[in-house]
Design a protein around this motif. Structure first.
Motif, PDB file in Angstrom:
ATOM      1  N   CYS A  87       0.838  -1.204   0.000  1.00  0.00           N
ATOM      2  CA  CYS A  87       0.000   0.000   0.000  1.00  0.00           C
ATOM      3  C   CYS A  87       0.873   1.254   0.000  1.00  0.00           C
ATOM      4  O   CYS A  87       1.896   1.306   0.689  1.00  0.00           O
ATOM      5  CB  CYS A  87      -0.907   0.017   1.225  1.00  0.00           C
ATOM      6  N   SER A  88       0.441   2.250  -0.749  1.00  0.00           N
ATOM      7  CA  SER A  88       1.240   3.459  -0.876  1.00  0.00           C
ATOM      8  C   SER A  88       0.345   4.637  -1.218  1.00  0.00           C
ATOM      9  O   SER A  88      -0.757   4.473  -1.752  1.00  0.00           O
ATOM     10  CB  SER A  88       2.281   3.278  -1.993  1.00  0.00           C
ATOM     11  N   PHE A 136       3.950   1.882   2.643  1.00  0.00           N
ATOM     12  CA  PHE A 136       5.166   2.619   2.290  1.00  0.00           C
ATOM     13  C   PHE A 136       5.098   3.975   2.992  1.00  0.00           C
ATOM     14  O   PHE A 136       4.416   4.892   2.547  1.00  0.00           O
ATOM     15  CB  PHE A 136       5.235   2.787   0.771  1.00  0.00           C
ATOM     16  N   ALA A 137       5.830   4.094   4.095  1.00  0.00           N
ATOM     17  CA  ALA A 137       5.751   5.282   4.963  1.00  0.00           C
ATOM     18  C   ALA A 137       6.781   6.313   4.533  1.00  0.00           C
ATOM     19  O   ALA A 137       7.920   6.318   4.985  1.00  0.00           O
ATOM     20  CB  ALA A 137       5.966   4.877   6.423  1.00  0.00           C
ATOM     21  N   VAL A 138       6.365   7.211   3.637  1.00  0.00           N
ATOM     22  CA  VAL A 138       7.228   8.253   3.097  1.00  0.00           C
ATOM     23  C   VAL A 138       6.658   9.608   3.475  1.00  0.00           C
ATOM     24  O   VAL A 138       5.447   9.805   3.445  1.00  0.00           O
ATOM     25  CB  VAL A 138       7.330   8.134   1.561  1.00  0.00           C
ATOM     26  N   GLY A 139       7.510  10.550   3.825  1.00  0.00           N
ATOM     27  CA  GLY A 139       7.012  11.893   4.083  1.00  0.00           C
ATOM     28  C   GLY A 139       7.880  12.660   5.054  1.00  0.00           C
ATOM     29  O   GLY A 139       8.802  12.116   5.668  1.00  0.00           O
ATOM     30  N   PHE A 140       7.561  13.952   5.165  1.00  0.00           N
ATOM     31  CA  PHE A 140       8.183  14.795   6.178  1.00  0.00           C
ATOM     32  C   PHE A 140       7.369  14.703   7.464  1.00  0.00           C
ATOM     33  O   PHE A 140       6.586  13.778   7.662  1.00  0.00           O
ATOM     34  CB  PHE A 140       8.270  16.239   5.665  1.00  0.00           C
ATOM     35  N   ALA A 146       0.324  10.405  11.499  1.00  0.00           N
ATOM     36  CA  ALA A 146      -0.683   9.412  11.128  1.00  0.00           C
ATOM     37  C   ALA A 146      -0.072   8.023  11.018  1.00  0.00           C
ATOM     38  O   ALA A 146      -0.700   7.012  11.386  1.00  0.00           O
ATOM     39  CB  ALA A 146      -1.338   9.802   9.803  1.00  0.00           C
ATOM     40  N   ILE A 147       1.158   7.958  10.543  1.00  0.00           N
ATOM     41  CA  ILE A 147       1.838   6.672  10.420  1.00  0.00           C
ATOM     42  C   ILE A 147       2.217   6.135  11.795  1.00  0.00           C
ATOM     43  O   ILE A 147       2.107   4.934  12.074  1.00  0.00           O
ATOM     44  CB  ILE A 147       3.052   6.811   9.486  1.00  0.00           C
ATOM     45  N   ALA A 148       2.638   7.035  12.687  1.00  0.00           N
ATOM     46  CA  ALA A 148       2.918   6.616  14.062  1.00  0.00           C
ATOM     47  C   ALA A 148       1.652   6.095  14.729  1.00  0.00           C
ATOM     48  O   ALA A 148       1.680   5.105  15.474  1.00  0.00           O
ATOM     49  CB  ALA A 148       3.499   7.784  14.851  1.00  0.00           C
ATOM     50  N   MET A 149       0.516   6.750  14.470  1.00  0.00           N
ATOM     51  CA  MET A 149      -0.748   6.286  15.035  1.00  0.00           C
ATOM     52  C   MET A 149      -1.115   4.905  14.501  1.00  0.00           C
ATOM     53  O   MET A 149      -1.609   4.044  15.236  1.00  0.00           O
ATOM     54  CB  MET A 149      -1.857   7.282  14.714  1.00  0.00           C
ATOM     55  N   ALA A 150      -0.856   4.658  13.214  1.00  0.00           N
ATOM     56  CA  ALA A 150      -1.129   3.342  12.641  1.00  0.00           C
ATOM     57  C   ALA A 150      -0.274   2.270  13.323  1.00  0.00           C
ATOM     58  O   ALA A 150      -0.749   1.158  13.588  1.00  0.00           O
ATOM     59  CB  ALA A 150      -0.877   3.355  11.138  1.00  0.00           C
ATOM     60  N   SER A 163       3.028  -4.159   8.431  1.00  0.00           N
ATOM     61  CA  SER A 163       4.365  -3.610   8.648  1.00  0.00           C
ATOM     62  C   SER A 163       4.530  -2.326   7.850  1.00  0.00           C
ATOM     63  O   SER A 163       3.714  -1.991   6.979  1.00  0.00           O
ATOM     64  CB  SER A 163       5.454  -4.624   8.262  1.00  0.00           C
ATOM     65  N   LEU A 164       5.609  -1.603   8.144  1.00  0.00           N
ATOM     66  CA  LEU A 164       5.882  -0.299   7.548  1.00  0.00           C
ATOM     67  C   LEU A 164       7.267  -0.281   6.922  1.00  0.00           C
ATOM     68  O   LEU A 164       8.242  -0.663   7.568  1.00  0.00           O
ATOM     69  CB  LEU A 164       5.812   0.792   8.620  1.00  0.00           C
ATOM     70  N   LEU A 165       7.338   0.163   5.671  1.00  0.00           N
ATOM     71  CA  LEU A 165       8.622   0.452   5.041  1.00  0.00           C
ATOM     72  C   LEU A 165       8.846   1.946   5.225  1.00  0.00           C
ATOM     73  O   LEU A 165       8.223   2.774   4.552  1.00  0.00           O
ATOM     74  CB  LEU A 165       8.602   0.081   3.562  1.00  0.00           C
TER      75      LEU A 165
END
Length: 373
Positions: A87-88, A136-140, A146-150, A163-165
């Motif tokens: 997922c991305s 796919f955890a990309v960003g500033f 939101a990714i930390a919450m996930a 899992s998170l890339l």
């Protein structure tokens, strides 16, 4: 959308431009850090309207663009595996890896899905417990909470198939890297308002003092950007180097305390490689050891994958403000959105994409009126 229209008012834009022109006594070079600001500047022709003597340098603030090639190849390797749902966000699908991109892998049969939130991927993992779901955890700093919450939710739910890339990067170390780069011409920064809405402004005064550069937190509409430039030029002309918040409707000085607590629980800082630039110390986030089981690199054993960057692509120079996109020989010829050499040509925040989209193949001499959409 009256609220948005107010921040695109051509009359107010002209007044701000007149104020900037009156205060200008010498030439200055300013860098807008964020790729979203770059697109707004090029779309509305702000750089063309500014008085002679002010140059806007496009910075490295496009997280898709700076995601290193080896991380893209790791994504391609994981996405190709049987039983994986990858997922991305949509803007990652056309970013070129060494030999292909996620669109190509999808066309070859991989299950690659565009999602609008990491929580969408989390819900997918709950619905399909017999498949491995990777986000796919990309960003500033803007997308990281939101990714930390996930990650927290996955831990709470006991999900073993999520899992998170991770390829998160941070703005302040990038500013420092720009200032330390050979031949740096940047004399002031327009800081990204959405990043500061999460993180606050506490990290910027030390940078302003160390490198004697004004840093003005700025929004994304034409009036936001012009006001940021006006404040920056005013400081430069007075010999000042302070942090100013020109985006108070969205940015509190302390940032978002709840988001910061979640970030600190899930992530810790790490050295991070930036595509076309190299390794910047403490410029990224990685999952803390307590969340190591959610690390896709570890789970799929791709941690040691390394590749070589393309010698033809000059996106690294664009990201560091050393080169305007249209000054690259490949721009618009061998490098287009359909045949990109680098991520800056396909990202929605990439400078090369902005120049191509708005047909900025050269820098006109004429000063034009701000486009009003």
């Amino acid at each position: 959308m009256r609220y948005i229209d107010e921040f695109q008012d051509s009359g107010l834009s002209r007044r701000l431009l007149d104020d900037i022109t009156r205060s200008l006594t010498r030439s200055w070079s300013l860098m807008e850090v964020c790729g979203g600001q770059t697109h707004s500047i090029i779309r509305h022709g702000i750089d063309q309207m500014l008085p002679d003597g002010i140059e806007l340098i496009h910075g490295p603030g496009c997280p898709v663009c700076v995601t290193p090639l080896n991380v893209i190849d790791k994504a391609l390797e994981i996405a190709s595996r049987s039983g994986v749902v990858f997922c991305s966000f949509g803007d990652m699908l056309r970013v070129p890896g060494s030999h292909r991109d996620l669109f190509r892998v999808k066309s070859e049969g991989a299950d690659i899905r565009v999602v609008y939130s990491p929580l969408d991927a989390l819900n997918l993992a709950r619905r399909e417990p017999h498949r491995q779901v990777v986000f796919f955890a990309v960003g500033f700093e803007t997308t990281a909470p939101a990714i930390a919450m996930a990650a927290r939710q996955a831990r709470r739910l006991g999900l073993r198939n999520f899992s998170l890339l991770v390829s998160h990067v941070r703005v302040p170390p990038a500013i420092e890297a720009v200032m330390r780069s050979p031949g740096c011409r940047v004399q002031a920064f327009l800081a990204a308002g959405h990043v500061c809405s999460v993180m606050g402004t506490a990290e910027y005064p030390a940078l302003a003092d160390a490198y004697r550069v004004p840093i003005v937190v700025t929004g994304f509409e034409p009036l936001d950007i012009l006001e940021g430039i006006r404040r920056t030029v005013r400081q430069l002309e007075r010999g000042e180097h302070r942090v100013e918040n020109a985006y108070p409707r969205a940015v509190p000085a302390q940032g978002n305390p709840a988001a910061l607590r979640t970030l600190r629980e899930v992530f810790c800082t790490t050295d991070r490689s930036w595509r076309g630039i190299g390794v910047i110390p403490r410029s990224g986030w990685r999952l803390r050891d307590a969340y190591r089981d959610l690390d896709a690199e570890h789970r799929f054993d791709v941690e040691d994958l390394t590749v070589e960057e393309s010698a033809e692509c000059r996106s690294g120079e664009v990201l560091q403000g050393r080169l305007k996109p249209h000054e690259c020989r490949a721009f618009g010829t061998t490098c287009t959105p359909r045949t990109p050499l680098g991520a800056t040509m396909v990202s929605s925040e990439g400078a090369c994409a902005a120049y191509y989209l708005y047909r900025r193949v050269a820098t006109p001499d004429a000063k034009e009126t701000v486009a009003h959409d």
